[in-house]
Design a protein around this motif. Structure first.
Motif, PDB file in Angstrom:
ATOM      1  N   UNK A  69       0.841  -1.191   0.000  1.00  0.00           N
ATOM      2  CA  UNK A  69       0.000   0.000   0.000  1.00  0.00           C
ATOM      3  C   UNK A  69       0.879   1.246   0.000  1.00  0.00           C
ATOM      4  N   UNK A  70       0.273   2.335  -0.453  1.00  0.00           N
ATOM      5  CA  UNK A  70       0.904   3.654  -0.396  1.00  0.00           C
ATOM      6  C   UNK A  70       0.168   4.449   0.670  1.00  0.00           C
ATOM      7  N   UNK A  71       0.940   5.031   1.585  1.00  0.00           N
ATOM      8  CA  UNK A  71       0.347   5.828   2.656  1.00  0.00           C
ATOM      9  C   UNK A  71       1.011   7.198   2.654  1.00  0.00           C
ATOM     10  N   UNK A  72       0.209   8.242   2.481  1.00  0.00           N
ATOM     11  CA  UNK A  72       0.698   9.613   2.480  1.00  0.00           C
ATOM     12  C   UNK A  72       0.159  10.311   3.724  1.00  0.00           C
ATOM     13  N   UNK A  73       1.059  10.992   4.454  1.00  0.00           N
ATOM     14  CA  UNK A  73       0.652  11.626   5.708  1.00  0.00           C
ATOM     15  C   UNK A  73       1.542  12.819   6.024  1.00  0.00           C
ATOM     16  N   UNK A  74       1.014  13.764   6.804  1.00  0.00           N
ATOM     17  CA  UNK A  74       1.824  14.910   7.207  1.00  0.00           C
ATOM     18  C   UNK A  74       2.548  14.630   8.521  1.00  0.00           C
ATOM     19  N   UNK A  75       3.768  15.141   8.620  1.00  0.00           N
ATOM     20  CA  UNK A  75       4.503  15.135   9.879  1.00  0.00           C
ATOM     21  C   UNK A  75       4.432  16.571  10.380  1.00  0.00           C
ATOM     22  N   UNK A  76       3.786  16.756  11.502  1.00  0.00           N
ATOM     23  CA  UNK A  76       3.561  18.095  12.029  1.00  0.00           C
ATOM     24  C   UNK A  76       4.865  18.727  12.513  1.00  0.00           C
ATOM     25  N   UNK A  77       4.905  20.046  12.486  1.00  0.00           N
ATOM     26  CA  UNK A  77       6.091  20.798  12.910  1.00  0.00           C
ATOM     27  C   UNK A  77       6.507  20.441  14.336  1.00  0.00           C
ATOM     28  N   UNK A  78       5.563  20.095  15.189  1.00  0.00           N
ATOM     29  CA  UNK A  78       5.892  19.735  16.577  1.00  0.00           C
ATOM     30  C   UNK A  78       6.767  18.489  16.656  1.00  0.00           C
ATOM     31  N   UNK A  79       6.788  17.673  15.594  1.00  0.00           N
ATOM     32  CA  UNK A  79       7.630  16.474  15.549  1.00  0.00           C
ATOM     33  C   UNK A  79       8.959  16.729  14.859  1.00  0.00           C
ATOM     34  N   UNK A  80       9.162  17.958  14.355  1.00  0.00           N
ATOM     35  CA  UNK A  80      10.375  18.257  13.588  1.00  0.00           C
ATOM     36  C   UNK A  80      11.258  19.251  14.325  1.00  0.00           C
ATOM     37  N   UNK A  81      10.714  20.402  14.646  1.00  0.00           N
ATOM     38  CA  UNK A  81      11.488  21.438  15.333  1.00  0.00           C
ATOM     39  C   UNK A  81      10.682  22.714  15.452  1.00  0.00           C
ATOM     40  N   UNK A  82      11.127  23.654  16.279  1.00  0.00           N
ATOM     41  CA  UNK A  82      10.339  24.847  16.579  1.00  0.00           C
ATOM     42  C   UNK A  82      10.064  25.747  15.374  1.00  0.00           C
ATOM     43  N   UNK A  83      10.954  25.814  14.395  1.00  0.00           N
ATOM     44  CA  UNK A  83      10.757  26.687  13.246  1.00  0.00           C
ATOM     45  C   UNK A  83      10.387  25.922  11.983  1.00  0.00           C
ATOM     46  N   UNK A  84      10.074  24.670  12.120  1.00  0.00           N
ATOM     47  CA  UNK A  84       9.808  23.825  10.945  1.00  0.00           C
ATOM     48  C   UNK A  84       8.374  23.977  10.453  1.00  0.00           C
ATOM     49  N   UNK A  85       8.174  23.602   9.193  1.00  0.00           N
ATOM     50  CA  UNK A  85       6.845  23.546   8.606  1.00  0.00           C
ATOM     51  C   UNK A  85       6.442  22.081   8.482  1.00  0.00           C
ATOM     52  N   UNK A 128      -6.072  -8.398  15.378  1.00  0.00           N
ATOM     53  CA  UNK A 128      -4.936  -8.086  14.509  1.00  0.00           C
ATOM     54  C   UNK A 128      -4.349  -9.395  13.992  1.00  0.00           C
ATOM     55  N   UNK A 129      -4.327  -9.554  12.666  1.00  0.00           N
ATOM     56  CA  UNK A 129      -3.808 -10.769  12.050  1.00  0.00           C
ATOM     57  C   UNK A 129      -2.536 -10.514  11.241  1.00  0.00           C
ATOM     58  N   UNK A 130      -2.173  -9.244  11.066  1.00  0.00           N
ATOM     59  CA  UNK A 130      -0.957  -8.913  10.326  1.00  0.00           C
ATOM     60  C   UNK A 130      -0.546  -7.478  10.585  1.00  0.00           C
ATOM     61  N   UNK A 131       0.741  -7.216  10.396  1.00  0.00           N
ATOM     62  CA  UNK A 131       1.257  -5.854  10.565  1.00  0.00           C
ATOM     63  C   UNK A 131       2.133  -5.504   9.376  1.00  0.00           C
ATOM     64  N   UNK A 132       2.112  -4.226   9.032  1.00  0.00           N
ATOM     65  CA  UNK A 132       2.891  -3.748   7.902  1.00  0.00           C
ATOM     66  C   UNK A 132       4.328  -3.481   8.277  1.00  0.00           C
ATOM     67  N   UNK A 133       5.183  -3.641   7.294  1.00  0.00           N
ATOM     68  CA  UNK A 133       6.583  -3.273   7.450  1.00  0.00           C
ATOM     69  C   UNK A 133       6.887  -2.199   6.406  1.00  0.00           C
ATOM     70  N   UNK A 134       7.673  -1.189   6.765  1.00  0.00           N
ATOM     71  CA  UNK A 134       7.998  -0.137   5.806  1.00  0.00           C
ATOM     72  C   UNK A 134       8.748  -0.701   4.604  1.00  0.00           C
ATOM     73  N   UNK A 135       8.384  -0.197   3.416  1.00  0.00           N
ATOM     74  CA  UNK A 135       9.039  -0.626   2.186  1.00  0.00           C
ATOM     75  C   UNK A 135       9.615   0.595   1.451  1.00  0.00           C
ATOM     76  N   UNK A 136       9.837   1.689   2.184  1.00  0.00           N
ATOM     77  CA  UNK A 136      10.429   2.883   1.613  1.00  0.00           C
ATOM     78  C   UNK A 136       9.547   4.103   1.760  1.00  0.00           C
ATOM     79  N   UNK A 137      10.171   5.249   2.081  1.00  0.00           N
ATOM     80  CA  UNK A 137       9.454   6.514   2.245  1.00  0.00           C
ATOM     81  C   UNK A 137      10.216   7.624   1.547  1.00  0.00           C
ATOM     82  N   UNK A 138       9.457   8.638   1.131  1.00  0.00           N
ATOM     83  CA  UNK A 138      10.020   9.861   0.568  1.00  0.00           C
ATOM     84  C   UNK A 138       9.372  11.027   1.263  1.00  0.00           C
ATOM     85  N   UNK A 139      10.073  12.116   1.369  1.00  0.00           N
ATOM     86  CA  UNK A 139       9.518  13.353   1.919  1.00  0.00           C
ATOM     87  C   UNK A 139       9.307  14.344   0.787  1.00  0.00           C
ATOM     88  N   UNK A 140       8.265  15.138   0.926  1.00  0.00           N
ATOM     89  CA  UNK A 140       8.025  16.145  -0.111  1.00  0.00           C
ATOM     90  C   UNK A 140       7.764  17.491   0.516  1.00  0.00           C
TER      91      UNK A 140
END
Length: 140
Positions: A69-85, A128-140
């Motif tokens: 599957x493809x999963x697209x999601x935002x990482x909020x500035x609070x998880x990056x740094x004080x001046x981040x977007x 729960x019968x299965x869990x996903x494993x990461x198969x690669x991510x990109x940031x945009x």
């Protein structure tokens, strides 16, 4: 009056959400996709290295399969740094399950914690019968 219009609008939207979805084939297993967080997208990509027929769900023969599957999601500035977007992540996840059963409905849910995506496969009893494993991510 406003409440009646709002209720009618919500019912129309709920009906449109499943518009065009085929009826599940009882000889196959059906996997619904559910992104757990707002402003995210979850799409079916592949079944056993073959292109998915429809990006909204999976329908597979009984037995063992690997779903991507493809999963697209935002990482909020609070998880990056004080001046981040907000930073958008575009990830692929792989879920393997050996016992898909004909006529059964499963649900694949995805979400994220900070930069890390997760996916869980549930059976009809919400086990729960299965869990996903990461198969690669990109940031945009």
């Amino acid at each position: 009056m406003r409440m009646l219009m709002l209720t009618g609008s919500l019912l129309m939207l709920a009906g449109c959400a499943n518009f065009g979805m085929p009826d599940p084939d009882p000889s196959q297993a059906w996997i619904d996709l559910d992104a757990r967080q707002p402003d995210t997208a979850l799409q079916a990509l592949q079944v056993d290295a073959r292109q998915a027929i429809d990006k909204r769900y999976f329908e597979v023969q009984p037995g063992s399969h690997e779903l991507k599957v493809r999963y697209q999601f935002p990482v909020e500035a609070t998880n990056i740094g004080p001046d981040a977007e907000t930073l958008w992540r575009d990830c692929q996840l792989s879920v393997k399950f050996k016992e898909f059963n004909a006529g059964q409905r499963y649900q694949l849910q995805a979400g994220s914690i900070g930069f890390r995506p997760w996916a869980k496969l549930y059976d009809e009893q919400r086990k729960v019968v299965g869990q996903g494993t990461p198969a690669g991510c990109q940031s945009s």
